[in-house]
Write a protein that holds these residues in place. Structure first.
Motif, PDB file in Angstrom:
ATOM      1  N   ILE A 361       0.845  -1.127  -0.081  1.00 54.94           N
ATOM      2  CA  ILE A 361       0.124   0.011   0.100  1.00 54.94           C
ATOM      3  C   ILE A 361       1.063   1.293   0.025  1.00 54.94           C
ATOM      4  N   TYR A 362       0.779   2.212  -0.971  1.00 54.07           N
ATOM      5  CA  TYR A 362       1.356   3.272  -0.825  1.00 54.07           C
ATOM      6  C   TYR A 362       0.612   4.553  -0.885  1.00 54.07           C
ATOM      7  N   ALA A 363       0.985   5.183   0.256  1.00 54.30           N
ATOM      8  CA  ALA A 363       0.143   6.603   0.294  1.00 54.30           C
ATOM      9  C   ALA A 363       0.779   7.676  -0.092  1.00 54.30           C
ATOM     10  N   LEU A 364       0.019   8.281  -1.015  1.00 58.54           N
ATOM     11  CA  LEU A 364       0.658   9.627  -1.826  1.00 58.54           C
ATOM     12  C   LEU A 364       0.353  11.024  -0.853  1.00 58.54           C
ATOM     13  N   ASP A 365       1.351  11.814  -0.762  1.00 57.62           N
ATOM     14  CA  ASP A 365       1.240  13.018  -0.007  1.00 57.62           C
ATOM     15  C   ASP A 365       0.641  13.877  -1.229  1.00 57.62           C
ATOM     16  N   ALA A 366       0.024  15.087  -0.697  1.00 61.00           N
ATOM     17  CA  ALA A 366      -0.547  16.007  -1.573  1.00 61.00           C
ATOM     18  C   ALA A 366       0.525  17.129  -1.631  1.00 61.00           C
ATOM     19  N   PRO A 367       0.564  17.859  -2.892  1.00 65.00           N
ATOM     20  CA  PRO A 367       1.147  19.037  -3.100  1.00 65.00           C
ATOM     21  C   PRO A 367       1.112  20.209  -2.079  1.00 65.00           C
ATOM     22  N   SER A 368       2.082  21.110  -1.746  1.00 64.42           N
ATOM     23  CA  SER A 368       1.975  22.054  -0.598  1.00 64.42           C
ATOM     24  C   SER A 368       0.908  22.934  -1.031  1.00 64.42           C
ATOM     25  N   LYS A 374      -9.407  19.329   4.391  1.00 60.54           N
ATOM     26  CA  LYS A 374      -9.063  19.641   5.374  1.00 60.54           C
ATOM     27  C   LYS A 374      -8.756  21.198   5.521  1.00 60.54           C
ATOM     28  N   LYS A 375      -8.277  21.764   4.537  1.00 62.36           N
ATOM     29  CA  LYS A 375      -8.083  23.278   4.661  1.00 62.36           C
ATOM     30  C   LYS A 375      -8.984  24.044   4.856  1.00 62.36           C
ATOM     31  N   LYS A 383     -12.872  31.257   6.402  1.00 63.46           N
ATOM     32  CA  LYS A 383     -13.404  32.086   5.630  1.00 63.46           C
ATOM     33  C   LYS A 383     -13.765  31.715   4.120  1.00 63.46           C
ATOM     34  N   HIS A 384     -13.624  30.409   3.906  1.00 62.25           N
ATOM     35  CA  HIS A 384     -14.049  29.676   2.614  1.00 62.25           C
ATOM     36  C   HIS A 384     -15.409  29.340   2.843  1.00 62.25           C
ATOM     37  N   ILE A 385     -15.880  29.369   3.927  1.00 59.67           N
ATOM     38  CA  ILE A 385     -17.294  28.649   4.071  1.00 59.67           C
ATOM     39  C   ILE A 385     -18.409  30.255   4.211  1.00 59.67           C
TER      40      ILE A 385
END
Length: 500
Positions: A361-368, A374-375, A383-385
């Motif tokens: 199983i390989y878990a990829l990270d997300a780009p910065s 989550k954000k 502020k995005h809601i």
């Protein structure tokens, strides 16, 4: 603001110069490259600039240079960490360096051209991580030159964070290694399958309807290595077309990889299995290695029947397809792996093993710069809601499937206006060639959503008509209540941007 073409051409030229700098960029490198290019463009006549850039170039204004600096800083400051690998017990004792220490060094034709193609849109640091991630995954597949193998793995990534780009790179490297038969099972509806086919046409196959696209337009394109696609952007797999495409060459007589992008559909999978079985007289395929990518593998691939019952149709068909090959690899891709990891790892019946990722199983990270749930909901000040009142008279939260809807709530009309304004802003920021989409999800009932869709089309049509008719006037908001509404939305929601 100058036209997008000139801006993009100049920015692309500076980007290439920055990519050529070895090692980590210095803090002044972007400023210096922009300054040098700006001097050249301000001092040389347009006809000379056209020769330098190989096309007609217009001069840029100061706002363009400021925007370009910001975009390049944003692009080159984006990073992405390598993923995390978990290996099964048997996998830990195998040769897990066959790719990086041997095969990768021999020929990287498909990967090198895809890497070059990605440079147009993807930051260098992210490309380096995609390279490292797919090297790790390749090492945990298997050398296609060995006599017999069966591997099961899974790659987990965030929603809309580059999983398709990752398996496009994996396919390129698998083809370089010698995997001959590559199948991508892409979604359960035609639209998703067609989109995936289009992406692979650009990243791996290099041709669409006889026209070179994507990697096929690069200078090092070798027609003798062009992958043979048995599916097209508009056509899923069918036995008649597959026979027509392969009858002149024979599967065993071509050195090019063969690729299929198919819908996750029982009959389609059955057709592929029957076609291959007929071609090989119901014998195991021993000469060629197969890589099977199962996109959105948590959807429909899981056997939800009891262990003493026959497996569900799609699960059975996937296992039948894997069972045709003496040398096969199954790699599941998903953002929601829960169903996959709860597959019974002990099942190994007449259709072979179930699809549990027993080897890795390989878990990829997300780009910065990844912008996900989550954000929005956790690492945020909200502020995005935008909280909206329940539109009780038109579309209450609790409603039945026979609800009649003849108009949209005011808040949904405002959201549509803001979406259109966002597209306008992106065009002014020279992002007119970027994708835009808006998701409306206001009911769990199909019939209600169909009514919403119809109302949205009507509202868009009114906005479009008034913009076309009145927008060239000095005071269009005085002529159209719709344009007045757009202006009010802009003033309410976009008060802190750089445009009037």
């Amino acid at each position: 603001m100058q036209i997008v073409n000139s801006y993009e051409v100049v920015k692309g030229d500076i980007r290439r110069k920055l990519e050529d700098i070895k090692g980590v960029l210095a803090s002044t490198d972007i400023d210096e490259k922009i300054k040098d290019t700006k001097i050249v463009m301000e001092t040389l006549p347009e006809e000379i600039l056209s020769k330098i850039f190989s096309q007609k170039i217009n001069k840029l204004d100061e706002n363009d240079w400021i925007l370009m600096k910001r975009e390049l800083e944003s692009e080159f400051n984006i990073s992405m960490n390598s993923g995390v690998l978990i290996k099964g017990e048997e996998q830990q004792s195998r040769d897990n360096k066959w790719w990086t220490q041997r095969e990768k060094l021999k020929d990287d034709y498909y990967w090198s051209r895809y890497k070059k193609y990605m440079k147009k849109d993807i930051p260098p640091n992210v490309i380096r991580t995609i390279d490292a991630d797919t090297d790790n995954i390749m090492d945990n597949l298997e050398d296609p030159n060995i006599e017999k193998f069966s591997r099961y793995g899974m790659v987990v990534g965030h929603v809309q964070s580059g999983k398709t780009g990752n398996y496009s790179a994996l396919i390129c490297k698998a083809a370089d290694a010698g995997y001959k038969f590559i199948v991508v099972i892409a979604g359960g509806i035609n639209n998703l399958r067609n989109q995936t086919q289009e992406r692979l046409n650009k990243s791996f196959i290099g041709v669409d309807m006889g026209i070179d696209i994507g990697v096929g337009k690069l200078a090092n394109n070798d027609k003798s290595k062009e992958p043979i696609s048995l599916t097209t952007k508009s056509e899923d797999f069918n036995k008649r077309d597959a026979d027509r495409i392969t009858q002149a060459m024979g599967l065993d007589n071509t050195s090019s990889p063969i690729v299929l992008v198919i819908k996750k559909n029982t009959s389609t999978l059955k057709n592929v299995v029957e076609w291959l079985s007929k071609r090989y007289n119901n014998q195991k395929i021993t000469k060629h290695s197969m890589l099977l990518i199962d996109d959105e593998s948590d959807y429909a691939s899981i056997n939800t029947n009891k262990t003493d019952e026959d497996p569900t149709k799609i699960n059975a068909r996937i296992r039948d397809l894997l069972g045709l090959f003496e040398k096969s690899v199954y790699v599941a891709y998903t953002a929601t792996p829960y169903a996959n990891i709860f597959i019974d790892h002990k099942i190994d019946g007449e259709r072979g093993k179930d699809l549990f990722p027993k080897d890795f199983i390989y878990a990829l990270d997300a780009p910065s710069n990844y912008f996900g749930a989550k954000k929005i909901f956790l690492d945020t000040d909200f502020k995005h809601i935008v909280t909206i009142p329940e539109p009780k008279s038109l579309l209450p939260i609790k409603h039945k499937k026979d609800l009649i809807l003849n108009e949209l709530p005011d808040t949904l009309e405002e959201a549509i206006r803001l979406f259109l304004i966002n597209i306008g802003i992106r065009n002014l920021r020279n992002q007119g060639n970027k994708h835009n989409s808006m998701l409306i999800h206001a009911s769990r009932f199909t019939m209600v959503h169909q009514q919403i869709g119809s109302c949205v089309e009507d509202y868009l049509s009114k906005l479009r008509k008034d913009i076309v008719v009145y927008s060239s006037l000095d005071n269009p908001e005085m002529q159209s209540i719709n344009i007045q509404s757009i202006k009010e939305t802009f003033e309410l929601r976009c008060y802190d941007i750089e445009f009037e």
